[in-house]
Each structure stands twice: as structure tokens, then as C-alpha cells.
Design an enzyme around this catalytic site. Structure first.
Site, mmCIF file in Angstrom:
data_model
loop_
_atom_site.group_PDB
_atom_site.id
_atom_site.type_symbol
_atom_site.label_atom_id
_atom_site.label_comp_id
_atom_site.label_asym_id
_atom_site.label_seq_id
_atom_site.Cartn_x
_atom_site.Cartn_y
_atom_site.Cartn_z
ATOM 1 N N SER A 122 -19.421 1.034 -17.492
ATOM 2 C CA SER A 122 -18.920 1.629 -16.261
ATOM 3 C C SER A 122 -17.677 2.497 -16.462
ATOM 4 C CB SER A 122 -18.662 0.520 -15.244
ATOM 5 O OG SER A 122 -18.383 1.065 -13.995
ATOM 6 N N HIS A 123 -16.571 2.093 -15.843
ATOM 7 C CA HIS A 123 -15.370 2.935 -15.872
ATOM 8 C C HIS A 123 -14.546 2.740 -17.144
ATOM 9 C CE1 HIS A 123 -14.545 -0.974 -14.157
ATOM 10 N NE2 HIS A 123 -13.316 -0.859 -14.618
ATOM 11 N N ASP A 287 -17.767 7.539 -11.421
ATOM 12 C CA ASP A 287 -17.356 6.891 -12.671
ATOM 13 C C ASP A 287 -18.429 6.970 -13.748
ATOM 14 O OD1 ASP A 287 -19.162 5.087 -11.589
ATOM 15 O OD2 ASP A 287 -18.106 3.349 -12.406
ATOM 16 N N ASP A 289 -20.916 5.188 -14.855
ATOM 17 C CA ASP A 289 -22.322 4.928 -14.571
ATOM 18 C C ASP A 289 -22.742 5.348 -13.160
ATOM 19 O OD1 ASP A 289 -20.686 2.899 -13.564
ATOM 20 O OD2 ASP A 289 -22.305 1.430 -13.565
ATOM 21 N N ARG A 292 -19.398 4.355 -8.633
ATOM 22 C CA ARG A 292 -18.146 4.434 -7.858
ATOM 23 C C ARG A 292 -17.966 5.826 -7.271
ATOM 24 N NH1 ARG A 292 -13.354 0.947 -10.533
ATOM 25 N NH2 ARG A 292 -14.616 -0.841 -11.147
ATOM 26 N N LYS A 385 -23.763 -0.331 -5.743
ATOM 27 C CA LYS A 385 -22.927 0.659 -5.087
ATOM 28 C C LYS A 385 -23.357 2.028 -5.604
ATOM 29 C CE LYS A 385 -19.012 -0.273 -8.217
ATOM 30 N NZ LYS A 385 -19.183 -1.585 -8.851
HETATM 31 C C1 VG1 Z 1 -13.933 -4.359 -11.101
HETATM 32 C C2 VG1 Z 1 -13.720 -4.200 -9.616
HETATM 33 C C3 VG1 Z 1 -14.908 -4.752 -8.847
HETATM 34 C C4 VG1 Z 1 -16.193 -4.065 -9.335
HETATM 35 C C5 VG1 Z 1 -16.306 -4.211 -10.839
HETATM 36 C C6 VG1 Z 1 -17.482 -3.466 -11.398
HETATM 37 O O1 VG1 Z 1 -14.033 -5.724 -11.440
HETATM 38 O O2 VG1 Z 1 -12.539 -4.858 -9.209
HETATM 39 O O3 VG1 Z 1 -14.699 -4.556 -7.476
HETATM 40 O O4 VG1 Z 1 -17.312 -4.629 -8.716
HETATM 41 O O5 VG1 Z 1 -15.138 -3.705 -11.483
HETATM 42 O O6 VG1 Z 1 -17.424 -2.111 -11.099
HETATM 43 P P1 VG1 Z 1 -12.789 -6.556 -12.023
HETATM 44 O O7 VG1 Z 1 -13.333 -7.917 -12.294
HETATM 45 O O8 VG1 Z 1 -12.317 -5.831 -13.262
HETATM 46 O O9 VG1 Z 1 -11.742 -6.545 -10.983
HETATM 47 V V1 VG1 Z 1 -18.154 -1.003 -12.133
HETATM 48 O O10 VG1 Z 1 -18.059 0.469 -11.499
HETATM 49 O O11 VG1 Z 1 -17.516 -1.464 -13.496
HETATM 50 O O12 VG1 Z 1 -19.788 -1.495 -12.346
HETATM 51 CO CO CO Z 2 -19.355 1.706 -12.384
#
Ligand code: VG1
Ligand code: CO
Length: 552
Positions: A122-123, A287, A289, A292, A385
Site C-alpha cells: 500500500s502506502h 496511494d 495500491d 486511498r 476502500k
Molecule cells: C493504516 C490506517 C488504517 C488503514 C490501513 C491500511 O493502518 O491507519 O486506517 O486501514 O493503514 O490502509 P495502521 O494499522 O498502520 O494504523 V492501506 O491503504 O495500507 O491498505
Molecule cells: Co492502500
């Protein structure tokens, strides 16, 4: 294709292996450094652990793709061989190995397959020195619930072998159908089905009129991650926005050296553009993937908590959302959407952090829209999302109301009041210190009500637990909430997506109803709450930090 008639799994080869420590999915899949994922058998072990948790009747067909980061293509070839050896009959792969997270969810649902594997961290940063990740989604298209991720973790610890087969690499760059050790592999356009789905939800005619005429200029920053091809197809081709509307649209293995996290810090180029001379009317970013979104109007960014509230309040203007069943937000997300739900008499749910907790509510038809403060917004159209979806939702509202984003937000605050919200991240802190901070809060919870900290007095404190109203499962220890007599709230939790040390997240919010106090500086307004939260938790004593690394 006569090989198609072979027994699935007939060509399997058994490889002896030993369990790896820590193959435990976090908030969103298993995320580790590329270095760790590159250890021999590491990827195969985790994939086998996923397959071992699936009964024989759930080993029919899969969707497979990723965000294009370093290691993506190679991992796809290896997973395909494993899937064939484990008896799957068919795998649908995005061309180039590309699938955004929401597009993968869309494909799982559209083709009615048993699940999907999405390769993404992801990010988190990419490249050889960055991170890699594997997410498993079920037949509903959504992230595996906690019961499944726990079973995968348990299976990973009990492995003594995995199955694979010997076959040459599939050509991922052309659409087509292949046989791989008796399994059918379909390489398909990663964009078309997803774009069709969105086209059915939004008023594309109105959007074409707005974007095509050149009157309304916008920029979408794909951050060299997966959404480039999706945004180009939808915004530039289908909606006629001028070429160049999508910036950084080429998916790169290292995301161009950037951090594909659409926030005010990492999407700097877009933020500067929006703050520069003659800015576009609207800016957005996604982001790594594609799940976001960050949305920027002229004159300021729109907090994701407010964004969810605005989408809910204006949903009736969007063809696919004329009526809503209900809404949900993750616990740390501000209560802005609750106010809209109350006014419209909609059910409103508060879930732990992570999209997997929305799955049952969506499947059960209890909610239509949901979101998280972490730039995540989505709906029942998929089970993830969805960054581009949120952008189109905003554009549809802007087109219907003929008002700029900022004006829509201002009117919203005037009608419902404003929930000032901020998140402070302390990244890469010592794990033991972070654990001690949370444990210390947990121990003192009962004694906190009535105690003053600076200008704030604690009125209630709890350790958030969630009982899923659909299946009754309970998730405890999901974050420490401090409520203050002023009505403000502070939340502490540790990140479950990082790969180095611990990340402490502090979320603060305060509601303001006074119409003359709706445009204040967020950090200054929340300073008393932030100060009280830091004092209650002893942030400096536990982490050695006097200031956060990232403020959103
Ligand atoms: C973070 C965010 C959470 C989100 C998750 C995955 O998790 O706070 O709201 O669902 O990333 O997003 P954490 O445990 O680091 O707070 V993504 O775009 O990585 O799939
Ligand atoms: Co993501």
C-alpha cells in the site's frame, strides 16, 4: 489447451520448508521489507499458509495482481505455480501483473471467484530497499476477517512443505489464456471492468460536461503507483479531461523514489500546485495500491473525516447513491459523519481500524458508505476502500451543486458544525516504549475520569472493543479512547502496517458549533487536547520524542 483436461494439481512438486517467525497479517495483510520477503521460501510459505486455510471447495478460482512495486512480477509467476500445484482450476491476472486493490475486489465479485491475492504494501515505500506485502481477500471481495488471518498465521507456523510446479513464466504483458501445469490462467485488462462499474454509479454525462469543456481544471496525482492507468482511462479517456490531468501516471517499481502516501507531506507536488498561482479547481491523489484518496479544493485540503460526512450528506445527488442503508466509520475517525447520520436517521456504526471490519456490515446490507480517517472512503460497490471512486463522488457532487469543493465544505460546517480533527504519527519509535505507553494507559483507565490535564478534564476512558453485530465476533484492544469534559476526544493506538519499529498514532478531535469559529487553525484549536493527551500518556517519557514525524 488440451492440458486443461489434466487433473488439477497433478504436476505438483513438494518442497520441504520450515516456518518463518512473524508471518502474521497486520491491519492490512502481511507487510515486510523486500529484504525479508526475498529470503528463499518466504513468499511461498506464506502463500501455502493461505491455501492451507482454504477447504478443497474454496480452491476453484482466484484473482491475482499487485500495485507494480519491486518484486511484483516475479511473485506473480511463483504464486501461479503454487496455485496450480494446490489444485486451483483458474487464476485471473491483471495485465502487467497490475491490479489496484479496489479493482481486484471488483473482479472477485464480478467473476464470482473464491478470493484474491493482492501484492501490495500500500502506502509503504517500494523499490529494492522498500517494502512488499501480500493481502488475501475472500469471495465477497473484501479483506480476510480476523478469524481467517489468525488461521493463516497459525498455518504459517505449522508448515513443513509447500507445493509448486515446474512451468515457464507466463507472458503477463498480453491479454490471453494460458495453461500452467493444468491450470487456466487468464491475463486480462486490469482497468475495464472497474471503469465500467464506476460508470454505472456516477453521472458520467454531467462529469463529461464539466471536465471536457476545460472550464473546470483538475489534477490527479497517481504518485507513480497503481492508479495511473485507471485514472487515465476514466478521467482522460472516458470523461474527456485534457491529457496531463493525471500526473505521475506511470506505475514504477520504486514509485519514482517517493512515498506513495497521499497526505500533505508526501503528495507535496500536488499540494504546492494547489497553493501556487492559478491553481486548478480540484486536486486529488491516491496511494500505492489505489485504495486511498486525498481530496484538495482550491484553498485547502479536505480532511477524510469531513469528506465521509460530506459524501453522506450529498449522496442523494449521485445516481448510484440516491438512498443509503446506513454508514460506518473506523473508531479513530472523527464523529462528523455521525451528525449527518443522526439528522437523516441513518444507522451509524463505529468499527475498529482496518477495512476488514466493514465487510460484514456491507455484506449484510446494513451500510452503504464507510470510511477511515486514513484517507480511506468507500461503499458497497466493492469490499475495499476506493481512491478513484471517492474522487468521482466528489466531482459528481461538485457538478450537481455547481459549487467548488471548499464552498460545499463550508456550507456543510455551517449546517452540521465542524469536528476539528488531527492525527499525529510518531514513526519508528522503540517498540518496547510504545507498548509500555499503551499498557500504562490501559492500567490507569479506571482512575482517569475526573482528572485534569492542562485545560482538559477526563470524563471517560476506555479500551475500544468491537462486537460485530452480524457474526457476533469480538475484537478487543483496538485503541485507547480518552473523552474530555469539553466534548473533545483523544485516541491512541499502534500501527499495524509498519515494518520497522513501532508507530504511535494519536488522534484528536473537538466539535465546534459556533458559526464564527468554523475556520480556525486546526493545530492551534486542538492544542489543549493534544497537550492533555501527551500528558496523560507520557509520550516524551516513553518514546523520547517531543514532536510527531507526520501531522495530518
Ligand atoms: C493504516 C490506517 C488504517 C488503514 C490501513 C491500511 O493502518 O491507519 O486506517 O486501514 O493503514 O490502509 P495502521 O494499522 O498502520 O494504523 V492501506 O491503504 O495500507 O491498505
Ligand atoms: Co492502500
Amino acid at each position: 489447451m488440451d492440458a486443461m483436461n489434466r487433473e488439477p494439481g497433478a504436476a505438483a512438486r513438494r518442497v520441504e520448508t520450515r516456518p518463518f517467525e512473524g508471518q502474521k497479517p497486520g491491519t492490512s495483510g502481511l507487510r515486510k521489507s523486500v529484504r525479508e520477503f526475498s529470503e528463499p521460501h518466504y513468499l511461498e510459505n506464506f502463500i501455502q499458509a493461505i491455501f492451507n486455510t482454504l477447504g478443497g471447495d474454496a480452491r476453484g478460482a482466484l484473482v491475482l495482481g499487485g500495485d507494480g512495486r519491486y518484486g511484483n512480477r516475479d511473485a506473480i509467476q511463483r504464486i501461479l505455480r503454487q496455485a496450480a500445484a494446490n489444485g486451483f482450476r483458474r487464476v485471473i491476472v491483471g495485465r502487467g501483473g497490475i491490479l489496484s486493490t479496489p479493482a481486484a475486489s471488483c473482479l472477485i465479485r464480478k467473476h464470482g471467484v473464491d478470493g484474491g491475492i493482492i501484492l501490495s504494501a500500500s502506502h509503504n515505500p517500494g523499490g529494492a530497499d522498500g517494502d512488499f506485502g501480500v493481502k488475501f481477500n475472500g469471495a465477497n471481495g473484501g479483506p480476510a476477517p480476523e478469524s481467517v488471518t489468525a488461521a493463516i498465521h497459525a498455518a504459517s507456523g505449522a508448515l513443513d512443505h509447500y507445493l509448486t510446479c515446474d512451468a515457464p513464466a507466463i507472458d503477463l504483458d498480453r491479454d490471453g489464456c494460458h495453461d500452467l501445469c493444468g491450470m487456466r490462467v487468464d491475463v486480462i485488462d486490469p482497468v475495464a471492468d472497474y471503469a465500467d462499474l464506476l460508470e454505472g454509479l456516477f453521472d458520467f454525462d454531467a462529469l463529461r460536461e464539466m471536465l471536457g469543456g476545460g472550464r473546470f481544471r483538475m489534477r490527479f496525482d497517481a504518485m507513480h503507483a497503481v492508479t495511473g492507468p485507471y485514472a487515465r482511462e476514466i478521467l482522460e479517456r472516458r470523461l474527456g479531461a485534457p491529457e496531463g490531468t493525471v500526473m505521475n501516471g506511470e506505475p514504477l517499481e520504486d514509485f519514482g523514489g517517493g512515498h506513495p502516501d497521499p497526505n500533505l507531506v508526501h503528495a507535496r507536488a500536488l499540494v504546492d500546485l494547489m497553493n501556487g498561482n492559478d491553481p486548478p479547481a480540484f486536486g486529488a491523489a491516491s496511494d500505492g495500491d489505489g485504495d486511498r484518496n486525498m481530496v484538495l479544493g482550491r484553498g485547502g485540503y479536505i480532511n477524510p473525516c469531513d469528506s465521509l460526512a460530506v459524501l453522506t450528506a450529498n449522496a442523494h445527488l449521485v445516481p448510484g447513491y440516491r438512498t443509503l442503508a446506513g454508514v460506518a466509520r473506523s473508531m479513530p475517525t472523527s464523529r462528523a459523519v455521525d451528525r449527518v447520520a443522526a439528522a437523516r436517521e441513518l444507522p451509524c456504526y463505529e468499527t475498529p481500524t482496518g477495512w476488514k471490519f466493514f465487510g460484514n456490515l456491507l455484506d449484510d446490507g446494513r451500510i452503504t458508505l464507510c470510511g477511515e480517517e486514513s484517507f480511506g472512503t468507500g461503499s458497497s460497490h466493492v469490499r475495499e476502500k476506493d481512491g478513484l471512486w471517492a474522487v468521482l463522488f466528489w466531482l459528481n457532487i461538485i457538478a450537481a451543486r455547481r459549487q467548488p469543493a471548499r464552498a460545499i465544505l463550508r456550507e456543510h460546517w455551517r449546517q452540521f458544525g465542524r469536528d476539528y480533527f488531527t492525527r499525529h504519527d510518531y514513526e519508528g519509535v522503540d517498540g518496547a516504549g510504545a507498548e509500555a505507553l499503551v499498557a500504562g494507559l490501559r492500567e490507569r483507565l479506571g482512575g482517569l475520569p475526573g482528572q485534569p490535564f492542562g485545560e482538559e478534564v477526563v470524563s471517560a476512558a476506555d479500551d475500544f472493543a468491537y462486537e460485530d453485530p452480524v457474526d457476533g465476533s469480538v475484537s478487543r484492544g483496538q485503541g485507547i479512547c480518552l473523552y474530555f469534559e469539553s466534548g473533545a476526544r483523544a485516541v491512541f493506538r499502534l500501527s499495524g502496517t509498519g515494518t520497522a519499529g513501532a508507530t504511535l498514532r494519536l488522534y484528536c478531535e473537538r466539535y465546534e458549533r459556533d458559526p464564527t469559529l468554523l475556520e480556525l487553525d486546526t493545530q492551534r484549536t486542538l492544542a489543549p487536547v493534544l497537550g492533555a493527551a501527551a500528558a496523560v500518556a507520557g509520550i516524551e517519557a516513553h518514546t523520547g520524542r517531543t514532536a510527531p514525524d507526520v501531522i495530518t
